[in-house]
Motif scaffolding. Structure first.
Motif, mmCIF file in Angstrom:
data_model
loop_
_atom_site.group_PDB
_atom_site.id
_atom_site.type_symbol
_atom_site.label_atom_id
_atom_site.label_comp_id
_atom_site.label_asym_id
_atom_site.label_seq_id
_atom_site.Cartn_x
_atom_site.Cartn_y
_atom_site.Cartn_z
ATOM 1 N N THR A 201 -6.525 -47.258 57.292
ATOM 2 C CA THR A 201 -7.357 -48.437 57.495
ATOM 3 C C THR A 201 -7.823 -48.382 58.937
ATOM 4 N N ILE A 202 -9.120 -48.123 59.143
ATOM 5 C CA ILE A 202 -9.668 -47.932 60.484
ATOM 6 C C ILE A 202 -10.653 -49.046 60.783
ATOM 7 N N ASP A 203 -10.351 -49.831 61.809
ATOM 8 C CA ASP A 203 -11.180 -50.975 62.177
ATOM 9 C C ASP A 203 -11.399 -51.902 60.993
ATOM 10 N N LEU A 209 -10.037 -39.345 53.656
ATOM 11 C CA LEU A 209 -10.465 -38.126 54.332
ATOM 12 C C LEU A 209 -10.059 -36.894 53.539
ATOM 13 N N GLY A 210 -11.008 -36.000 53.327
ATOM 14 C CA GLY A 210 -10.731 -34.695 52.774
ATOM 15 C C GLY A 210 -10.081 -34.709 51.414
ATOM 16 N N GLY A 211 -9.245 -33.690 51.162
ATOM 17 C CA GLY A 211 -8.561 -33.558 49.890
ATOM 18 C C GLY A 211 -9.227 -32.538 48.984
ATOM 19 N N MET A 212 -8.698 -32.442 47.774
ATOM 20 C CA MET A 212 -9.272 -31.592 46.737
ATOM 21 C C MET A 212 -10.123 -32.461 45.813
ATOM 22 N N VAL A 254 -3.273 -38.698 61.586
ATOM 23 C CA VAL A 254 -2.747 -39.831 62.345
ATOM 24 C C VAL A 254 -3.918 -40.605 62.942
ATOM 25 N N LYS A 255 -3.900 -41.923 62.796
ATOM 26 C CA LYS A 255 -4.969 -42.760 63.345
ATOM 27 C C LYS A 255 -4.821 -42.910 64.850
ATOM 28 N N VAL A 256 -5.983 -42.968 65.551
ATOM 29 C CA VAL A 256 -6.002 -43.093 67.009
ATOM 30 C C VAL A 256 -6.893 -44.277 67.393
ATOM 31 N N ASN A 257 -6.306 -45.301 67.986
ATOM 32 C CA ASN A 257 -7.048 -46.397 68.619
ATOM 33 C C ASN A 257 -8.093 -47.081 67.726
ATOM 34 N N GLU A 258 -7.823 -47.166 66.425
ATOM 35 C CA GLU A 258 -8.753 -47.830 65.498
ATOM 36 C C GLU A 258 -10.154 -47.232 65.544
ATOM 37 N N ALA A 259 -10.282 -45.989 65.991
ATOM 38 C CA ALA A 259 -11.616 -45.387 66.121
ATOM 39 C C ALA A 259 -11.676 -43.974 65.569
ATOM 40 N N GLY A 260 -10.550 -43.300 65.434
ATOM 41 C CA GLY A 260 -10.582 -41.920 64.993
ATOM 42 C C GLY A 260 -9.238 -41.461 64.477
ATOM 43 N N VAL A 261 -9.131 -40.159 64.224
ATOM 44 C CA VAL A 261 -7.920 -39.585 63.653
ATOM 45 C C VAL A 261 -7.635 -38.235 64.302
ATOM 46 N N ARG A 281 -13.677 -38.400 65.630
ATOM 47 C CA ARG A 281 -14.135 -39.790 65.752
ATOM 48 C C ARG A 281 -14.692 -40.235 64.405
ATOM 49 N N VAL A 282 -14.249 -41.396 63.929
ATOM 50 C CA VAL A 282 -14.684 -41.897 62.629
ATOM 51 C C VAL A 282 -15.672 -43.043 62.763
ATOM 52 N N THR A 283 -15.488 -43.913 63.745
ATOM 53 C CA THR A 283 -16.404 -45.028 63.937
ATOM 54 C C THR A 283 -16.665 -45.241 65.416
ATOM 55 N N ASP A 284 -17.824 -45.754 65.746
ATOM 56 C CA ASP A 284 -18.185 -46.051 67.133
ATOM 57 C C ASP A 284 -17.885 -47.496 67.517
ATOM 58 N N GLU A 285 -17.381 -48.285 66.586
ATOM 59 C CA GLU A 285 -17.240 -49.714 66.818
ATOM 60 C C GLU A 285 -16.164 -50.046 67.847
ATOM 61 N N ARG A 286 -15.234 -49.122 68.128
ATOM 62 C CA ARG A 286 -14.106 -49.422 69.004
ATOM 63 C C ARG A 286 -14.158 -48.628 70.292
ATOM 64 N N GLU A 287 -15.332 -48.444 70.875
ATOM 65 C CA GLU A 287 -15.439 -47.608 72.059
ATOM 66 C C GLU A 287 -15.769 -48.425 73.301
ATOM 67 N N PHE A 288 -15.217 -49.639 73.417
ATOM 68 C CA PHE A 288 -15.505 -50.486 74.572
ATOM 69 C C PHE A 288 -14.881 -49.918 75.842
ATOM 70 N N ILE A 289 -13.678 -49.349 75.731
ATOM 71 C CA ILE A 289 -12.951 -48.931 76.931
ATOM 72 C C ILE A 289 -12.814 -47.418 77.011
#
Length: 310
Positions: A201-203, A209-212, A254-261, A281-289
């Motif tokens: 669950t990201i943002d 992601l991925g798989g067969m 592994v999720k990183v900072n609600e923005a990527g993996v 990077r999966v989303t740009d919504e969490r790139e304030f800092i």
């Protein structure tokens, strides 16, 4: 004095136990500034306490909070021929208000659940069970509304087909041997199943992601990313890219900072077991800092597939 001299009382960046606040910096912490919560690994945002607004007088609209999550375990192989449908709730803080009596996962054409994904849909207070190997090769999600009442699981969506309306239109067109090319580009595996994928669950949005991906004749490793937002599984619009750097299945993420993996290892093309790791990077919504930079990390000593990570 503030009114007399036209001064504006600004908010201070919130200090949060077990988390950090990511704030819009263009308003310089004036009233109207929005801060959103990123919790440390092992914690999740308390529902409805994950976003705050700076109000007049330099005060926040609410106090954001991180908490230890419930862990829900379900499905899996009992033996070579039988998959499980039961669910177990692990509560590491013994919270009496979180005692849910979860119904079993639904059978799908007589099949249980294995190599599937379970995803928390925060905005809807809903648990999703998606994908996995079944007799029918179409990726399906079922949903359970988190409630003290023992509500049943219900059909939620087709993870590879976009919206339910698009899925219905696909069904109509396929009866005549046709499909809409535009929708095919957005949902290239709409008539395939999916297993051995990773999910987060990201943002606030469920992401697969991925798989067969598979049908009656083929099993293919994919690098596609599917996200659920506005009642639709999508591989475009909100997300800068719709693919991982490598095709991966049976990998660990592994999720990183609600923005990527961070994606590690897995089964790749041509029966290759992968030993690389990448930040995606999966989303740009969490790139304030701190914007996440996509890059490859040093290789693991050996290739791994079907492993775990945290």
């Amino acid at each position: 004095m503030e009114k007399r001299y036209g001064l504006i009382r600004r908010c201070e960046i919130p200090q949060i136990e077990n988390g950090v606040a990511q704030c819009e910096m263009d308003l310089e912490m004036k009233p109207g500034t929005i801060c959103r919560l990123v919790c440390n690994p092992g914690y999740i945002a308390t529902p409805q306490l994950d976003k705050a607004e700076c109000k007049e007088g330099g005060v926040w609209s609410l106090e954001m909070k991180c908490e230890v999550p419930l862990v829900i375990v379900g499905g899996g192989l009992v033996n070579e021929d039988v998959s499980d449908v039961t669910l177990e709730v692990l509560d590491f803080e013994d919270r009496s208000q979180c005692k849910f009596d979860l119904p079993d996962l639904p059978l799908r054409n007589g099949s249980g659940w294995s190599l599937h994904n379970m995803i928390y849909h925060k905005d809807e207070s809903e648990l999703l069970a998606c994908n996995g190997i079944t007799e029918e090769s179409v990726a399906v999600c079922y949903g359970w509304k988190m409630s003290p009442d023992r509500e049943p699981w219900n059909f939620h969506s087709y993870a590879n087909r976009g919206s339910n309306l698009e899925a219905a239109m696909d069904s109509l067109y396929s009866r005549g041997g046709e499909y809409l090319p535009r929708r095919s580009a957005y949902n290239p595996y709409r008539n395939y199943g999916r297993y051995a994928a990773e999910s987060h669950t990201i943002d606030g949005d469920p992401v697969i992601l991925g798989g067969m991906v598979y049908n009656s004749t083929h099993h293919l490793v994919t690098n596609s990313i599917r996200s659920f937002s506005l009642d639709k599984w999508s591989r475009h619009k909100q997300y800068r890219k719709n693919e991982m750097l490598w095709n991966r299945a049976f990998f660990c993420s592994v999720k990183v900072n609600e923005a990527g993996v961070v994606n590690l290892g897995g089964y790749g093309d041509q029966d290759q077991v992968i030993n690389n790791a990448t930040i995606r990077r999966v989303t740009d919504e969490r790139e304030f800092i701190q914007p996440i930079q996509q890059r490859e990390l040093p290789n693991m000593p050996i290739g791994l597939s079907g492993h775990g990570c945290t």
